[in-house]
Write a protein that holds these residues in place. Structure first.
Motif, mmCIF file in Angstrom:
data_model
loop_
_atom_site.group_PDB
_atom_site.id
_atom_site.type_symbol
_atom_site.label_atom_id
_atom_site.label_comp_id
_atom_site.label_asym_id
_atom_site.label_seq_id
_atom_site.Cartn_x
_atom_site.Cartn_y
_atom_site.Cartn_z
ATOM 1 N N ASP A 71 99.656 54.846 68.238
ATOM 2 C CA ASP A 71 98.887 53.867 69.011
ATOM 3 C C ASP A 71 98.297 54.546 70.233
ATOM 4 N N LEU A 72 96.987 54.464 70.390
ATOM 5 C CA LEU A 72 96.291 55.056 71.534
ATOM 6 C C LEU A 72 95.722 53.992 72.467
ATOM 7 N N THR A 73 96.151 52.745 72.265
ATOM 8 C CA THR A 73 95.611 51.635 73.039
ATOM 9 C C THR A 73 96.611 51.031 74.018
ATOM 10 N N GLY A 74 97.892 51.298 73.807
ATOM 11 C CA GLY A 74 98.915 50.648 74.616
ATOM 12 C C GLY A 74 99.270 49.260 74.145
ATOM 13 N N LEU A 101 99.066 57.435 53.853
ATOM 14 C CA LEU A 101 98.235 56.778 54.861
ATOM 15 C C LEU A 101 98.674 57.177 56.259
ATOM 16 N N LEU A 102 97.690 57.500 57.103
ATOM 17 C CA LEU A 102 97.913 57.688 58.534
ATOM 18 C C LEU A 102 97.225 56.550 59.269
ATOM 19 N N ASN A 103 97.979 55.796 60.044
ATOM 20 C CA ASN A 103 97.449 54.684 60.819
ATOM 21 C C ASN A 103 97.202 55.154 62.243
ATOM 22 N N VAL A 104 95.934 55.168 62.662
ATOM 23 C CA VAL A 104 95.567 55.621 64.000
ATOM 24 C C VAL A 104 94.900 54.453 64.722
ATOM 25 N N LYS A 105 95.634 53.819 65.615
ATOM 26 C CA LYS A 105 95.062 52.684 66.344
ATOM 27 C C LYS A 105 94.357 53.199 67.598
ATOM 28 N N ALA A 106 93.021 53.227 67.523
ATOM 29 C CA ALA A 106 92.205 53.700 68.645
ATOM 30 C C ALA A 106 91.366 52.587 69.239
ATOM 31 N N LEU A 107 91.240 51.460 68.526
ATOM 32 C CA LEU A 107 90.519 50.294 69.021
ATOM 33 C C LEU A 107 91.521 49.186 69.308
ATOM 34 N N GLY A 108 91.261 48.430 70.367
ATOM 35 C CA GLY A 108 92.169 47.370 70.758
ATOM 36 C C GLY A 108 92.066 46.143 69.877
ATOM 37 N N THR A 112 87.330 46.640 70.353
ATOM 38 C CA THR A 112 86.592 47.580 71.196
ATOM 39 C C THR A 112 87.548 48.628 71.750
ATOM 40 N N GLY A 113 86.978 49.692 72.300
ATOM 41 C CA GLY A 113 87.812 50.741 72.870
ATOM 42 C C GLY A 113 86.981 51.741 73.638
ATOM 43 N N ARG A 114 87.580 52.881 73.923
ATOM 44 C CA ARG A 114 86.925 53.938 74.698
ATOM 45 C C ARG A 114 86.618 55.120 73.798
ATOM 46 N N ASP A 115 85.520 55.817 74.106
ATOM 47 C CA ASP A 115 85.181 56.973 73.287
ATOM 48 C C ASP A 115 86.259 58.040 73.354
ATOM 49 N N GLU A 116 86.952 58.139 74.487
ATOM 50 C CA GLU A 116 88.019 59.122 74.620
ATOM 51 C C GLU A 116 89.148 58.828 73.631
ATOM 52 N N ALA A 117 89.496 57.544 73.465
ATOM 53 C CA ALA A 117 90.557 57.183 72.523
ATOM 54 C C ALA A 117 90.118 57.424 71.084
ATOM 55 N N LEU A 118 88.852 57.150 70.782
ATOM 56 C CA LEU A 118 88.355 57.379 69.425
ATOM 57 C C LEU A 118 88.391 58.869 69.097
ATOM 58 N N CYS A 148 78.456 64.943 71.761
ATOM 59 C CA CYS A 148 79.246 64.000 72.551
ATOM 60 C C CYS A 148 80.723 64.133 72.176
ATOM 61 N N LEU A 149 81.571 63.402 72.867
ATOM 62 C CA LEU A 149 83.012 63.513 72.679
ATOM 63 C C LEU A 149 83.428 63.187 71.248
ATOM 64 N N VAL A 150 82.917 62.090 70.697
ATOM 65 C CA VAL A 150 83.373 61.664 69.368
ATOM 66 C C VAL A 150 82.733 62.493 68.260
ATOM 67 N N CYS A 151 81.472 62.882 68.420
ATOM 68 C CA CYS A 151 80.848 63.750 67.419
ATOM 69 C C CYS A 151 81.522 65.114 67.391
ATOM 70 N N THR A 152 81.861 65.635 68.564
ATOM 71 C CA THR A 152 82.532 66.930 68.630
ATOM 72 C C THR A 152 83.880 66.883 67.922
ATOM 73 N N ALA A 153 84.615 65.789 68.092
ATOM 74 C CA ALA A 153 85.905 65.636 67.420
ATOM 75 C C ALA A 153 85.720 65.579 65.908
ATOM 76 N N ALA A 154 84.705 64.840 65.453
ATOM 77 C CA ALA A 154 84.450 64.740 64.013
ATOM 78 C C ALA A 154 84.041 66.087 63.434
ATOM 79 N N LEU A 155 83.223 66.832 64.156
ATOM 80 C CA LEU A 155 82.771 68.130 63.662
ATOM 81 C C LEU A 155 83.904 69.149 63.658
#
Length: 239
Positions: A71-74, A101-108, A112-118, A148-155
């Motif tokens: 969980d990255l949302t709290g 399965l890996l469950n990654v909770k990045a959206l609240g 919605t959420g933050r690009d940093e969490a995504l 950007c932050l999220v594209c860089t992570a995906a790449l």
């Protein structure tokens, strides 16, 4: 950052994934008619990561396949929105078995959420052995050229040999990040996934510009009750 890839005017909710009469969990029918089974002990692939609003940890399909969760949302790892659970069930509907399965909770819980969490969620999935990462969420950043932050992570995940399927977005002719990386880096393993309409005659009105278009599978009328997950399903369980 917000949910993308589905009709925002008709969101999926958790109550739609339960039988209103009995409360039983519902799931779409698998084309092969076979059961959903988790990875046997000692097997680590294939491992599918859903970076989203979390998952319903009590759903039998999810309980049978879940390997790890973060969980990255709290707000806790559980899905209270519905979108993450639906995306996961749709994957499990078509995936060859067994699968993890890996469950990654990045959206609240509000979707919605933050690009940093995504971005953190994508990186976490890559570090934890994901074979494929699904991101049905994104953010519109017109000036981004895949840097950007999220594209860089995906790449970065793509460079590690991981396929990243990212929702193109919900505005026609526009692509959100990290799906934009599919266009700025066309040789990467990032796919910008759009939606065709249910009749297969054209694009869904809510689909952004994509590199691939998939049929809209939101068929709530065809969900059926599923039995509880068997104790010997083979899933390794959360670490």
């Amino acid at each position: 950052v917000r949910i993308m890839g589905l009709d925002a005017s008709n969101p999926i909710t958790l109550d739609q994934l339960r039988d209103p009469a009995t409360g039983a969990h519902l799931a779409p029918v698998r084309p092969d008619g076979g059961p959903v089974t988790g990875l046997p002990e000692g097997q680590t692939t294939p491992l599918f990561a859903v970076v989203d609003t979390g998952v319903d940890l009590t759903h039998p399909w999810i309980a049978a396949t879940l390997v790890d969760s973060v969980d990255l949302t709290g707000q806790g790892e559980t899905d209270r929105n519905g979108h993450g659970t639906w995306v996961t069930l749709e994957f499990l509907r078509f995936a060859p078995m067994p699968v993890g399965l890996l469950n990654v909770k990045a959206l609240g819980d509000n979707g919605t959420g933050r690009d940093e969490a995504l971005a953190r969620g994508i990186r976490w999935a890559a570090r934890n052995g994901a074979t494929v990462i699904n991101v049905s969420a994104g953010v519109y950043q017109p000036s981004c050229q895949g840097d950007c932050l999220v594209c860089t992570a995906a790449l970065a995940a793509s460079d590690a040999g991981i396929g990243v399927s990212a929702a193109a977005g919900n505005e026609a002719g526009i692509t959100a990040c990290p799906a934009k990386a599919a266009f700025t880096h066309p040789q990467s393993r990032v796919i910008a996934a759009g939606s065709a309409n249910t009749g297969g005659t054209g694009l869904a009105t809510y689909s952004g510009q994509a590199s691939y278009y998939y049929p809209d599978h939101i068929l709530l009328d065809y969900l059926l009750p599923v039995p509880p997950a068997a104790e010997d399903s083979g899933a390794q369980g959360p670490k």
